[in-house]
Design an enzyme around this catalytic site. Structure first.
Site, short mmCIF file in Angstrom:
data_model
loop_
_atom_site.label_atom_id
_atom_site.label_comp_id
_atom_site.label_asym_id
_atom_site.label_seq_id
_atom_site.Cartn_x
_atom_site.Cartn_y
_atom_site.Cartn_z
N HIS A 66 0.96 -1.42 -0.13
CA HIS A 66 0.34 0.19 -0.08
C HIS A 66 0.43 1.16 -0.02
O HIS A 66 0.33 2.55 -0.44
CB HIS A 66 -1.16 -0.18 0.96
N ASP A 112 -0.12 -7.39 1.88
CA ASP A 112 0.44 -6.19 1.31
C ASP A 112 1.53 -5.95 1.48
O ASP A 112 2.38 -5.64 2.46
CB ASP A 112 -0.25 -5.61 3.30
N SER A 203 3.66 2.79 8.83
CA SER A 203 3.93 1.97 6.82
C SER A 203 4.65 1.11 6.00
O SER A 203 5.90 2.18 5.79
CB SER A 203 2.52 2.27 6.39
N GLY A 204 4.54 -0.80 6.02
CA GLY A 204 6.27 -0.65 5.03
C GLY A 204 7.23 -1.01 6.19
O GLY A 204 8.33 -1.33 4.95
#
Ligand code: 4AZ
Length: 240
Positions: A66, A112, A203-204
């Protein structure tokens, strides 16, 4: 390479003893660069940090799907080799190409993870991928790293890398918190009472168990809320 061949997505975490001052949400500032040579920030071309990632090869970064889905690779700049994003030094590279995991649509539907190939490789130690599913045993403590929010509603960003130690939660507990929980492509980490968690812009980033990439910050309801653990991509399912 072996990674590229098998792959299709990514995440991360790490473990560490507690420090004094709270950050990520409820974590501490990382002050030793040698602890995280593989940590990278994803930024826009003007330097705005929006996600984290981990070097898993000299020119290969594991992050969340994402973080890159729908973005032109050339619009993503990867920054490595620094803890404080305000400082000079370190390395930067534009992304040459990204590979998003098959079946990815939104974080809560799973898969994801993405791998980014850099135009210019980085001279830093890479983070090995978790080799066994044993890393996902409930109660194992991982460390998550990121430049994200220090609290759910705090929109001021810290330029300093933070980390927090957070235990893997049992599948049943995660499924009780989230109807969409998919134990094949996700796992949860958190405390039932909340307080310590990844948050927006983390995120990530990697969740590291025993010095290996086990998870990638993916989603959750809010940040550090009770009974709403962070959800991470189960890296071992995608990269081996
Ligand atoms: C987000 O929106 C996000 N508390 C990242 C992590 C978590 C929740 C949301 C986990 O990027």
């Amino acid at each position: 390479m072996r990674l590229l061949a098998v792959v299709l997505a990514l995440i991360v975490i790490t473990v560490t003893p507690a420090h004094a001052e709270p950050r990520v949400v409820g974590g501490v500032v990382v002050d030793n660069p040698a602890e995280v040579p593989w940590m990278v920030a994803l930024t826009t071309s003007s330097g705005y940090q929006f996600c984290g990632g981990a070097l898993v090869g000299p020119d290969l970064v594991a992050t969340a799907a994402h973080c890159v889905y729908g973005r032109a690779p050339s619009s993503i700049t990867v920054v490595g080799g620094k803890l404080d994003l305000r400082t000079d030094g370190g390395s930067t590279s534009v992304v040459k190409q990204h590979q998003v995991a098959e079946g990815y649509s939104t974080p809560s539907r799973g898969n994801d993870i993405a791998l980014l190939t850099l135009v210019e490789g980085m001279p830093y130690e890479t983070l090995p991928i978790a080799e066994t599913t044993a890393v996902y045993a409930a109660g194992n403590v991982g460390v998550v790293y990121g430049w994200g929010r220090l609290s759910e509603h705090d929109t001021t960003k810290s330029p300093l890398l933070h980390k927090a130690s957070i235990p893997v939660m049992a599948d049943e507990q995660c499924a009780a918190a989230y109807a969409r929980y998919d134990a094949k492509s996700m796992f949860c980490a958190g405390y039932p009472e909340g307080g310590i968690d990844a948050c927006i812009d983390d995120s990530g980033g990697p969740y590291v168990v025993g010095g290996r990439l086990a998870g990638i910050v993916s989603w959750g309801i809010g940040c550090a809320r009770p009974n709403a653990p962070g959800v991470y991509t189960r890296v071992k399912t995608f990269l081996t």
